[in-house]
Design a protein around this motif. Sequence first.
Motif, PDB file in Angstrom:
ATOM      1  N   GLN A  39       0.942  -1.067   0.056  1.00  0.00           N
ATOM      2  CA  GLN A  39       0.022  -0.056   0.004  1.00  0.00           C
ATOM      3  C   GLN A  39       0.880   1.196  -0.044  1.00  0.00           C
ATOM      4  N   ILE A  40       0.404   2.057  -0.666  1.00  0.00           N
ATOM      5  CA  ILE A  40       0.994   3.650  -0.686  1.00  0.00           C
ATOM      6  C   ILE A  40       0.037   4.667  -0.363  1.00  0.00           C
ATOM      7  N   ALA A  41       0.286   5.971  -0.012  1.00  0.00           N
ATOM      8  CA  ALA A  41      -0.651   6.844   0.055  1.00  0.00           C
ATOM      9  C   ALA A  41      -0.091   8.137  -0.193  1.00  0.00           C
ATOM     10  N   ARG A  51       1.333   7.337   7.700  1.00  0.00           N
ATOM     11  CA  ARG A  51      -0.132   7.442   8.357  1.00  0.00           C
ATOM     12  C   ARG A  51      -1.137   7.169   7.560  1.00  0.00           C
ATOM     13  N   GLY A  52      -0.997   7.627   5.995  1.00  0.00           N
ATOM     14  CA  GLY A  52      -2.161   7.077   5.101  1.00  0.00           C
ATOM     15  C   GLY A  52      -2.129   5.686   5.035  1.00  0.00           C
ATOM     16  N   VAL A  53      -0.844   5.110   4.757  1.00  0.00           N
ATOM     17  CA  VAL A  53      -0.655   3.647   4.328  1.00  0.00           C
ATOM     18  C   VAL A  53      -1.392   2.918   5.782  1.00  0.00           C
ATOM     19  N   PHE A  54      -0.887   3.216   6.982  1.00  0.00           N
ATOM     20  CA  PHE A  54      -1.315   2.494   8.067  1.00  0.00           C
ATOM     21  C   PHE A  54      -2.910   2.675   8.231  1.00  0.00           C
ATOM     22  N   GLU A  55      -3.577   3.932   7.792  1.00  0.00           N
ATOM     23  CA  GLU A  55      -5.145   4.007   7.965  1.00  0.00           C
ATOM     24  C   GLU A  55      -5.603   2.996   7.034  1.00  0.00           C
ATOM     25  N   THR A  56      -5.047   2.860   5.560  1.00  0.00           N
ATOM     26  CA  THR A  56      -5.567   1.797   4.502  1.00  0.00           C
ATOM     27  C   THR A  56      -5.373   0.700   4.857  1.00  0.00           C
ATOM     28  N   ILE A  57      -4.440   0.077   5.634  1.00  0.00           N
ATOM     29  CA  ILE A  57      -4.185  -1.083   6.175  1.00  0.00           C
ATOM     30  C   ILE A  57      -5.163  -1.483   7.195  1.00  0.00           C
ATOM     31  N   ALA A  58      -5.288  -0.420   7.911  1.00  0.00           N
ATOM     32  CA  ALA A  58      -6.516  -0.698   9.025  1.00  0.00           C
ATOM     33  C   ALA A  58      -7.824  -0.759   8.458  1.00  0.00           C
ATOM     34  N   ALA A  59      -8.303  -0.187   7.559  1.00  0.00           N
ATOM     35  CA  ALA A  59      -9.438  -0.258   7.027  1.00  0.00           C
ATOM     36  C   ALA A  59      -9.510  -1.600   6.199  1.00  0.00           C
ATOM     37  N   LEU A  60      -8.390  -2.129   5.255  1.00  0.00           N
ATOM     38  CA  LEU A  60      -8.529  -3.387   4.767  1.00  0.00           C
ATOM     39  C   LEU A  60      -8.584  -4.594   5.841  1.00  0.00           C
ATOM     40  N   ALA A 115       5.646   8.225  -4.569  1.00  0.00           N
ATOM     41  CA  ALA A 115       5.686   7.514  -3.243  1.00  0.00           C
ATOM     42  C   ALA A 115       7.214   7.300  -2.664  1.00  0.00           C
ATOM     43  N   GLN A 116       7.165   7.544  -1.348  1.00  0.00           N
ATOM     44  CA  GLN A 116       8.255   7.540  -0.486  1.00  0.00           C
ATOM     45  C   GLN A 116       8.197   6.214   0.330  1.00  0.00           C
ATOM     46  N   ILE A 117       7.242   5.375   0.402  1.00  0.00           N
ATOM     47  CA  ILE A 117       7.057   4.372   1.075  1.00  0.00           C
ATOM     48  C   ILE A 117       6.062   3.348   0.560  1.00  0.00           C
ATOM     49  N   GLU A 118       6.250   2.167   0.445  1.00  0.00           N
ATOM     50  CA  GLU A 118       5.137   1.121   0.595  1.00  0.00           C
ATOM     51  C   GLU A 118       5.086  -0.064   1.549  1.00  0.00           C
ATOM     52  N   ILE A 119       4.054  -0.445   1.949  1.00  0.00           N
ATOM     53  CA  ILE A 119       3.940  -1.515   3.219  1.00  0.00           C
ATOM     54  C   ILE A 119       2.994  -2.440   2.834  1.00  0.00           C
ATOM     55  N   GLU A 120       3.532  -3.665   2.889  1.00  0.00           N
ATOM     56  CA  GLU A 120       2.487  -5.142   3.076  1.00  0.00           C
ATOM     57  C   GLU A 120       2.611  -5.859   4.292  1.00  0.00           C
ATOM     58  N   VAL A 121       1.448  -6.285   4.532  1.00  0.00           N
ATOM     59  CA  VAL A 121       1.422  -7.044   5.779  1.00  0.00           C
ATOM     60  C   VAL A 121       0.774  -8.396   5.621  1.00  0.00           C
ATOM     61  N   VAL A 122       0.924  -9.151   6.614  1.00  0.00           N
ATOM     62  CA  VAL A 122       0.329 -10.515   6.735  1.00  0.00           C
ATOM     63  C   VAL A 122      -0.363 -10.464   8.221  1.00  0.00           C
TER      64      VAL A 122
END
Length: 129
Positions: A39-41, A51-60, A115-122
Motif C-alpha cells: 500500500q502507498i498513500a 499515516r495514510g498507509v497505516f490507515e488504509t491497512i487498518a481499513a482493509l 511514493a516514498q514508502i510502500e508497506i505490505e502485511v500479513v
Amino acid sequence: MHITLDDPASAPQPLSPYYSQVARVEHADGSALLYLSGQIAEGATLAEQSRGVFETIAALLNAHGATLADVINIRTYLTDISRLEEYGAVRREFLTGTPPTSMTFEVPRLFRPEAQIEIEVVAAVPAGG
C-alpha cells in the motif's frame, strides 16, 4: 483451505485494476491469514504517507474482521533508508502491542514517482473473526 481475493468496498480502492488488495486464506478451523498487497498513500512528507498507509491497512483489515493488533509480519519499502526513524515513529503510533516480524528495504523507486514508502502485511485472524 479456501482462498478469497478481495477489494473491500469499505476501504480505499486499489490504484490499478491489475491486483487484489487482500488474499484471505481460510483454514478448516475458521481462522484465516490475510495477505495485503503493498500500500502507498498520498502526502507531502514521509510521515503523512506512512499515516495514510497505516490507515488504509487498518481499513482493509477491519473489512475482514481484523485489526492492526493481528498483524504478524510487515514488509516496508523506503526510497530513503536514512529516514527510517521518521517512519518508525509513525509505525509505533499504529502498531502498539508486541511488534510483528519485520523486514525493511531501501528501494530506488516505487511504482508511483511521488511514493516514498510502500508497506505490505500479513495478519492472522482467529476463528470467528
